[in-house]
Design an enzyme around this catalytic site. Structure first.
Site, short mmCIF file in Angstrom:
data_model
loop_
_atom_site.label_atom_id
_atom_site.label_comp_id
_atom_site.label_asym_id
_atom_site.label_seq_id
_atom_site.Cartn_x
_atom_site.Cartn_y
_atom_site.Cartn_z
CD GLU A 8 -2.38 -1.91 0.61
OE1 GLU A 8 -2.94 -1.16 -0.22
OE2 GLU A 8 -2.49 -3.15 0.58
CB CYS B 94 -1.56 7.40 1.25
SG CYS B 94 -3.03 6.64 1.92
P1 NAD Z 1 8.45 4.73 4.45
O1 NAD Z 1 8.34 3.99 3.18
O2 NAD Z 1 9.60 5.62 4.65
O3 NAD Z 1 8.48 3.72 5.70
C1 NAD Z 1 7.47 2.76 5.90
C2 NAD Z 1 8.04 1.62 6.73
O4 NAD Z 1 9.02 0.92 5.98
C3 NAD Z 1 8.72 2.08 8.00
O5 NAD Z 1 8.43 1.14 9.01
C4 NAD Z 1 10.20 2.07 7.65
O6 NAD Z 1 11.05 1.87 8.73
C5 NAD Z 1 10.26 0.90 6.69
N1 NAD Z 1 11.33 0.99 5.70
C6 NAD Z 1 11.90 2.11 5.18
N2 NAD Z 1 12.83 1.76 4.25
C7 NAD Z 1 12.84 0.41 4.18
C8 NAD Z 1 13.55 -0.54 3.40
N3 NAD Z 1 14.44 -0.17 2.48
N4 NAD Z 1 13.28 -1.86 3.57
C9 NAD Z 1 12.35 -2.25 4.47
N5 NAD Z 1 11.67 -1.39 5.26
C10 NAD Z 1 11.89 -0.08 5.11
O7 NAD Z 1 7.06 5.52 4.61
P2 NAD Z 1 6.68 6.64 5.70
O8 NAD Z 1 7.44 7.88 5.37
O9 NAD Z 1 6.77 6.07 7.06
O10 NAD Z 1 5.13 6.88 5.43
C11 NAD Z 1 4.64 7.81 4.51
C12 NAD Z 1 4.37 7.12 3.20
O11 NAD Z 1 3.39 6.10 3.38
C13 NAD Z 1 3.75 8.06 2.15
O12 NAD Z 1 4.35 7.77 0.92
C14 NAD Z 1 2.29 7.68 2.14
O13 NAD Z 1 1.63 7.97 0.95
C15 NAD Z 1 2.37 6.22 2.39
N6 NAD Z 1 1.11 5.71 2.93
C16 NAD Z 1 0.39 4.83 2.15
C17 NAD Z 1 -0.84 4.40 2.62
C18 NAD Z 1 -1.70 3.44 1.83
O14 NAD Z 1 -2.49 2.75 2.43
N7 NAD Z 1 -1.59 3.40 0.52
C19 NAD Z 1 -1.32 4.83 3.85
C20 NAD Z 1 -0.54 5.69 4.59
C21 NAD Z 1 0.69 6.13 4.14
C1 SIN Z 2 -4.06 7.31 4.65
O1 SIN Z 2 -4.15 6.07 4.78
O2 SIN Z 2 -2.96 7.92 4.66
C2 SIN Z 2 -5.31 8.11 4.46
C3 SIN Z 2 -6.53 7.32 4.41
C4 SIN Z 2 -7.61 8.28 4.03
O3 SIN Z 2 -7.77 9.29 4.70
O4 SIN Z 2 -8.24 8.05 2.99
#
Ligand code: NAD
Ligand code: SIN
Length: 471
Positions: free
Chosen positions: A230, A264
């Site tokens: 995700e 996201c």
């Molecule tokens: P991130 O990708 O930096 O980190 C997510 C997780 O992965 C953390 O636990 C981190 O420690 C781990 N991680 C980082 N690099 C890694 C690697 N190389 N290998 C394995 N694990 C690793 O994301 P973030 O900054 O914590 O969160 C924000 C991001 O998440 C935004 O891009 C946002 O859009 C996305 N997001 C997506 C959803 C969804 O459901 N689609 C929901 C919320 C947030």
């Molecule tokens: C998110 O997972 O970052 C947002 C979910 C939402 O508000 O739709």
């Protein structure tokens, strides 16, 4: 020297909230491996009852948990409370989804044979969480995974480990065996080690496309392991053919700036009929001017808090500057109202005539605006991205919505609703760089178990009817 502990600080104040030693990947995976088979062999009713107890534990601790999330993420307390409601609500939703999508069923088969469809858990699933919803999003993997009979090893974001630890404590307090819900404290290195560990049977990831793509690569040679990604979005909101510009402005502000843009599904791009541009931007600017930005517990309650840390705030202000270098015309600059803390103000920039529009997710309150001459141009601009998570149309014209729905590429397509605020009772996921076609939320049940089809008869009454010599 590598860090030996993870320290969590409150974005709003800079105070140290929590610290803990980095965990032992091998040890956590081994504990989960040793425990999952017993949990999987329990009747589903037992696992449902245990997880319903977990919902009650979270209910009892709701104030403490919400306070912790608000402090650790910087989001307003009212928003942290709604995150807790989502955590609690997830249990019953997952129970329904489990039976609807992965329960047992008899399937009709020819010649009076019985075909049974049942599902089995994978075994040990790793869960990697992001910081923006440190409880709700990992919980959205963990609850369905446990319900299906898996054990989980959960590594929360290094920016929100305390919220992750609290969630695991609630599971244990409810009676989920300690071996079946493991907490791994660490950062990207531990995430990588967990993802590459032979002892896991799959990985359920929520985070950035950058990390998700790296994980996808690492899993390419492991087709036997389930991988659910995700990821982020570069989501458009289109405003067209509407006289109600105040409501349009409210929808744009909610979409782009809720949670300081750290969702996201946040709208990153506003695409607007060039005739509506000036009055709409006027309405949005008036609203932005009224938004309260403050620490999570402030009174009156803020609309949004800080972003997660100073590095992120610096990156956002630099990214805004880069957009101006590319020819973007600032409508509202991003400011840092409190020195040394990661509070930023909502920013807007007109990118219509920019030399380049970078297709990257700026995870904060920056809205890029593009004026369009025709609705077809607006849809083409909306689709001008590798991502495909959410998209909204604000319009009073149903025919335009039909056209938008048919042509826009995203997993969530809304009409006169914000791009964010997705419901847990529906599938949640995107296309392109937003995911790998394993949507979460209601469909999380699908990736937490695999189907087993059995053709069954109580006695072996069989014969070969054709192609057999007399014997
Ligand atoms: P991130 O990708 O930096 O980190 C997510 C997780 O992965 C953390 O636990 C981190 O420690 C781990 N991680 C980082 N690099 C890694 C690697 N190389 N290998 C394995 N694990 C690793 O994301 P973030 O900054 O914590 O969160 C924000 C991001 O998440 C935004 O891009 C946002 O859009 C996305 N997001 C997506 C959803 C969804 O459901 N689609 C929901 C919320 C947030
Ligand atoms: C998110 O997972 O970052 C947002 C979910 C939402 O508000 O739709």
């Amino acid at each position: 020297m590598a860090a030996s502990e993870i320290v969590s600080t409150e974005p709003a104040t800079g105070a140290v909230l929590w610290r803990q030693e980095i965990g032992d990947v091998d040890g956590e995976v081994a504990a989960a491996r040793a425990s999952w088979a017993d949990w999987a062999s329990r009747p589903i009713a037992f696992r449902i009852e245990t997880l319903r107890r977990y919902a009650n534990v979270v209910r009892q601790k709701a104030d403490t948990f919400a306070d912790l999330i608000a402090r650790e993420t910087g989001k307003p307390l009212w928003e942290a409370r709604s995150e807790i409601d989502a955590v609690i609500g997830k249990v019953d939703i997952s129970v329904t989804a489990y039976s609807e999508r992965t329960g047992q069923r008899r399937v009709d088969a020819p010649m009076n044979t019985r075909l049974a469809l049942r599902h089995k858990p994978h075994g040990v699933l790793a869960v990697l969480g992001p910081y923006n919803f440190p409880a709700h999003l990992p919980n959205g993997h963990i609850v369905p995974a446990l319900l299906a009979g898996n054990a989980v090893v959960f590594k929360p974001s290094e920016k929100t480990p305390a919220s992750g630890a609290f969630l695991i404590e609630c599971l244990h307090a409810a009676g989920v065996p300690a071996g079946c819900a493991r907490l791994l404290i660490g950062g990207p290195d531990e995430g990588k080690a967990l993802a590459g560990h032979d002892g896991i049977d799959g990985l359920l990831f929520t985070g950035s496309a950058r990390t998700g793509i790296a994980l996808n690569r690492a899993f390419a040679a492991k087709p036997e392991k389930i991988l659910a990604l995700e990821m982020g979005g570069n989501n458009p909101i289109v405003v067209w053919d509407t006289p109600d510009l105040y409501s349009a402005a409210v929808l744009v502000v909610q979409s782009a700036f809720t949670t300081a843009g750290q969702r996201c599904t946040a709208a990153r791009r506003l695409i607007v009929d060039q005739e509506l541009y000036a009055p709409l931007i006027g309405e949005i600017s008036k609203l932005i001017g009224r938004l309260i930005i403050g620490e999570p517990h402030a009174d009156p309650a803020p609309f949004m808090g800080p972003v997660i840390d100073n590095d992120t705030a610096d990156l956002l202000t630099e990214s805004f500057l880069e957009l101006t270098f590319l020819g973007g015309k600032p409508i509202r600059h991003m400011e840092r109202p409190i020195e040394g803390r990661p509070f930023v103000t909502p920013a807007m920039i007109d990118m219509t005539d920019a030399r380049e529009k970078p297709d990257v997710e700026l995870f904060g309150p920056i809205l890029q605006v593009v004026r369009a001459a025709t609705f077809e141009d607006a849809i083409a601009e909306a689709n001008n991205t590798r991502y495909g998570l959410s998209a909204s149309l604000v319009s009073q014209n149903p025919k335009l919505y039909d056209q938008f729905w048919a042509n826009v590429r995203a997993g969530i397509v809304n009409w006169n609703r914000p791009t964010n605020g997705a419901s847990s009772t529906a599938p949640f996921g995107g296309i392109g760089w937003s995911g790998n076609h394993r949507p979460s939320a209601y469909y999380a049940a699908d990736y937490c178990a695999y189907p087993v089809v059995s053709s069954e008869a109580e006695q072996a009454r069989v014969s070969i009817g054709i192609g057999l010599r007399d014997g």
